[in-house]
Design a protein around this motif. Structure first.
Motif, PDB file in Angstrom:
ATOM      1  N   HIS A  29      -6.111  36.192  -2.886  1.00 42.53           N
ATOM      2  CA  HIS A  29      -5.812  36.332  -1.455  1.00 42.53           C
ATOM      3  C   HIS A  29      -4.390  36.817  -1.210  1.00 42.53           C
ATOM      4  CE1 HIS A  29      -9.142  33.372  -1.502  1.00 42.53           C
ATOM      5  NE2 HIS A  29      -9.554  34.123  -0.507  1.00 42.53           N
ATOM      6  N   HIS A  30      -4.273  37.676  -0.224  1.00 42.91           N
ATOM      7  CA  HIS A  30      -2.983  38.054   0.353  1.00 42.91           C
ATOM      8  C   HIS A  30      -3.004  37.540   1.786  1.00 42.91           C
ATOM      9  CE1 HIS A  30      -2.435  41.706  -2.519  1.00 42.91           C
ATOM     10  NE2 HIS A  30      -1.936  40.606  -3.028  1.00 42.91           N
ATOM     11  N   PHE A  31      -1.947  36.839   2.181  1.00 43.87           N
ATOM     12  CA  PHE A  31      -1.890  36.242   3.511  1.00 43.87           C
ATOM     13  C   PHE A  31      -0.597  36.667   4.185  1.00 43.87           C
ATOM     14  CE2 PHE A  31      -1.764  32.073   6.076  1.00 43.87           C
ATOM     15  CZ  PHE A  31      -2.630  32.575   7.040  1.00 43.87           C
ATOM     16  N   PHE A  32      -0.716  37.311   5.325  1.00 47.36           N
ATOM     17  CA  PHE A  32       0.426  37.821   6.084  1.00 47.36           C
ATOM     18  C   PHE A  32       0.428  37.138   7.446  1.00 47.36           C
ATOM     19  CE2 PHE A  32      -1.232  40.923   3.190  1.00 47.36           C
ATOM     20  CZ  PHE A  32      -0.111  41.391   2.536  1.00 47.36           C
ATOM     21  N   VAL A  33       1.552  36.492   7.778  1.00 44.54           N
ATOM     22  CA  VAL A  33       1.616  35.708   9.006  1.00 44.54           C
ATOM     23  C   VAL A  33       2.776  36.187   9.876  1.00 44.54           C
ATOM     24  CG1 VAL A  33       1.732  33.386   9.985  1.00 44.54           C
ATOM     25  CG2 VAL A  33       0.734  33.718   7.716  1.00 44.54           C
TER      26      VAL A  33
ATOM     27  N   PRO B  69      11.835  27.537  12.395  1.00 46.10           N
ATOM     28  CA  PRO B  69      12.923  27.565  11.414  1.00 46.10           C
ATOM     29  C   PRO B  69      12.484  28.334  10.169  1.00 46.10           C
ATOM     30  CG  PRO B  69      12.507  25.322  12.196  1.00 46.10           C
ATOM     31  CD  PRO B  69      11.406  26.175  12.714  1.00 46.10           C
ATOM     32  N   THR B  70      13.349  29.135   9.630  1.00 46.57           N
ATOM     33  CA  THR B  70      13.005  29.962   8.477  1.00 46.57           C
ATOM     34  C   THR B  70      12.521  29.109   7.312  1.00 46.57           C
ATOM     35  OG1 THR B  70      14.599  31.628   9.194  1.00 46.57           O
ATOM     36  CG2 THR B  70      13.867  31.741   6.903  1.00 46.57           C
ATOM     37  N   PHE B  71      13.152  27.955   7.083  1.00 42.59           N
ATOM     38  CA  PHE B  71      12.751  27.109   5.962  1.00 42.59           C
ATOM     39  C   PHE B  71      11.348  26.539   6.130  1.00 42.59           C
ATOM     40  CE2 PHE B  71      14.728  24.115   8.914  1.00 42.59           C
ATOM     41  CZ  PHE B  71      13.822  23.057   8.920  1.00 42.59           C
ATOM     42  N   ALA B  72      10.826  26.490   7.355  1.00 45.55           N
ATOM     43  CA  ALA B  72       9.505  25.908   7.612  1.00 45.55           C
ATOM     44  C   ALA B  72       8.371  26.912   7.404  1.00 45.55           C
ATOM     45  CB  ALA B  72       9.452  25.366   9.025  1.00 45.55           C
ATOM     46  N   MET B  73       8.680  28.189   7.398  1.00 44.18           N
ATOM     47  CA  MET B  73       7.627  29.199   7.301  1.00 44.18           C
ATOM     48  C   MET B  73       6.795  29.060   6.028  1.00 44.18           C
ATOM     49  SD  MET B  73       9.061  32.759   8.899  1.00 44.18           S
ATOM     50  CE  MET B  73      10.223  33.047   7.597  1.00 44.18           C
ATOM     51  N   ARG B  74       7.418  28.764   4.926  1.00 43.89           N
ATOM     52  CA  ARG B  74       6.698  28.662   3.651  1.00 43.89           C
ATOM     53  C   ARG B  74       5.648  27.558   3.712  1.00 43.89           C
ATOM     54  NH1 ARG B  74       6.759  26.248  -1.580  1.00 43.89           N
ATOM     55  NH2 ARG B  74       6.242  27.813  -3.153  1.00 43.89           N
ATOM     56  N   ASN B  75       6.054  26.384   4.138  1.00 47.19           N
ATOM     57  CA  ASN B  75       5.148  25.247   4.206  1.00 47.19           C
ATOM     58  C   ASN B  75       4.004  25.502   5.195  1.00 47.19           C
ATOM     59  OD1 ASN B  75       4.198  22.650   3.623  1.00 47.19           O
ATOM     60  ND2 ASN B  75       5.368  21.760   5.301  1.00 47.19           N
ATOM     61  N   VAL B  76       4.313  26.035   6.355  1.00 46.34           N
ATOM     62  CA  VAL B  76       3.292  26.312   7.363  1.00 46.34           C
ATOM     63  C   VAL B  76       2.311  27.375   6.847  1.00 46.34           C
ATOM     64  CG1 VAL B  76       2.885  27.235   9.685  1.00 46.34           C
ATOM     65  CG2 VAL B  76       4.756  25.626   9.290  1.00 46.34           C
ATOM     66  N   THR B  77       2.820  28.390   6.180  1.00 46.13           N
ATOM     67  CA  THR B  77       1.961  29.442   5.636  1.00 46.13           C
ATOM     68  C   THR B  77       1.003  28.879   4.597  1.00 46.13           C
ATOM     69  OG1 THR B  77       3.675  31.106   6.038  1.00 46.13           O
ATOM     70  CG2 THR B  77       1.933  31.682   4.475  1.00 46.13           C
ATOM     71  N   HIS B  78       1.519  28.072   3.672  1.00 48.14           N
ATOM     72  CA  HIS B  78       0.667  27.478   2.639  1.00 48.14           C
ATOM     73  C   HIS B  78      -0.401  26.566   3.257  1.00 48.14           C
ATOM     74  CE1 HIS B  78       2.347  28.627  -1.313  1.00 48.14           C
ATOM     75  NE2 HIS B  78       3.439  28.870  -0.603  1.00 48.14           N
ATOM     76  N   LYS B  79      -0.015  25.741   4.221  1.00 52.01           N
ATOM     77  CA  LYS B  79      -0.977  24.833   4.873  1.00 52.01           C
ATOM     78  C   LYS B  79      -2.029  25.608   5.659  1.00 52.01           C
ATOM     79  CE  LYS B  79       1.774  20.648   5.245  1.00 52.01           C
ATOM     80  NZ  LYS B  79       2.424  19.680   6.130  1.00 52.01           N
ATOM     81  N   THR B  80      -1.624  26.666   6.330  1.00 54.47           N
ATOM     82  CA  THR B  80      -2.560  27.463   7.115  1.00 54.47           C
ATOM     83  C   THR B  80      -3.556  28.165   6.197  1.00 54.47           C
ATOM     84  OG1 THR B  80      -0.881  27.800   8.819  1.00 54.47           O
ATOM     85  CG2 THR B  80      -2.774  29.288   8.845  1.00 54.47           C
ATOM     86  N   LEU B  81      -3.072  28.737   5.106  1.00 54.83           N
ATOM     87  CA  LEU B  81      -3.968  29.386   4.155  1.00 54.83           C
ATOM     88  C   LEU B  81      -4.977  28.383   3.596  1.00 54.83           C
ATOM     89  CD1 LEU B  81      -4.914  31.792   2.473  1.00 54.83           C
ATOM     90  CD2 LEU B  81      -3.130  31.219   0.811  1.00 54.83           C
ATOM     91  N   ALA B  82      -4.509  27.214   3.198  1.00 54.80           N
ATOM     92  CA  ALA B  82      -5.408  26.181   2.670  1.00 54.80           C
ATOM     93  C   ALA B  82      -6.448  25.780   3.710  1.00 54.80           C
ATOM     94  CB  ALA B  82      -4.606  24.971   2.213  1.00 54.80           C
ATOM     95  N   SER B  83      -6.042  25.655   4.953  1.00 54.35           N
ATOM     96  CA  SER B  83      -6.949  25.283   6.033  1.00 54.35           C
ATOM     97  C   SER B  83      -8.022  26.352   6.253  1.00 54.35           C
ATOM     98  CB  SER B  83      -6.153  25.053   7.316  1.00 54.35           C
ATOM     99  OG  SER B  83      -6.984  24.790   8.393  1.00 54.35           O
ATOM    100  N   LEU B  84      -7.625  27.609   6.237  1.00 56.73           N
ATOM    101  CA  LEU B  84      -8.575  28.703   6.443  1.00 56.73           C
ATOM    102  C   LEU B  84      -9.562  28.813   5.283  1.00 56.73           C
ATOM    103  CD1 LEU B  84      -6.161  31.404   7.891  1.00 56.73           C
ATOM    104  CD2 LEU B  84      -7.999  30.247   9.130  1.00 56.73           C
ATOM    105  N   LEU B  85      -9.069  28.637   4.061  1.00 60.41           N
ATOM    106  CA  LEU B  85      -9.946  28.758   2.903  1.00 60.41           C
ATOM    107  C   LEU B  85     -10.894  27.572   2.758  1.00 60.41           C
ATOM    108  CD1 LEU B  85      -7.491  30.237   0.238  1.00 60.41           C
ATOM    109  CD2 LEU B  85      -9.179  31.446   1.647  1.00 60.41           C
TER     110      LEU B  85
END
Length: 162
Positions: free
Chosen positions: A128-132, A139-155
């Motif tokens: 998977h490639h995920f672009f958000v 906050p810039t530091f929060a983007m990584r965690n939110v992206t990973h959680k969102t991808l896991a939720s969608l999958l």
């Protein structure tokens, strides 16, 4: 006349699917899937199945556009971020894109950009490639965690087959 009587026979099995698709448009994924309020849009690509899921309306009430980027601008930002990331960092099937990533001494799996109006984050995870696309308030530091959680939720969602 004979053709009209046959229409119901062929379209009736697809009617429920079409009806359920109408209920999730323009979001393009079930309302039961929770998405962070800072996400303005995303593109999820499965390189093995050659399927994708995309939206620029991740929240149900997003049609109001309260201080967020307009629909057309969201689409263009997400599109250009995808093209730039695939062409520059991630391996892809885009012609001649294999020359740029080979200049790197490692294989990148995540990248992001920030601007005054928005932020973008890309993640390469297995097939998977995920672009958000995020609003500028996250906050810039929060983007990584939110992206990973969102991808896991969608999958994880059984209603989404990507």
């Amino acid at each position: 006349m004979k053709l009209e009587s046959e229409i119901g026979r062929f379209w009736k099995p697809a009617f429920e699917s079409l009806k359920s698709l109408g209920q999730i448009y323009p979001r393009n994924f079930p309302l039961s899937t929770v998405i962070d309020q800072n996400i303005l849009g995303f593109l999820l690509v499965n390189n093995e199945t050659h399927r994708c899921l995309s939206t620029i309306f991740p929240k149900q009430d997003d049609g109001q556009n309260k201080g967020n980027l307009p629909q057309k601008e969201r689409f263009e930002i997400l599109r250009s971020f995808y093209k730039h990331t695939i062409g520059t960092y991630f391996a892809s099937t885009i012609e001649a894109s294999d020359k740029e990533p080979s200049k790197l001494s490692h294989t990148p799996v995540e990248t992001y950009i920030t601007s005054d109006t928005h932020k973008c984050y890309a993640l390469q995870s297995g097939q998977h490639h995920f672009f958000v696309l995020y609003n500028a308030n996250i906050p810039t530091f929060a983007m990584r965690n939110v992206t990973h959680k969102t991808l896991a939720s969608l999958l994880k969602d059984k209603c989404i087959q990507i």
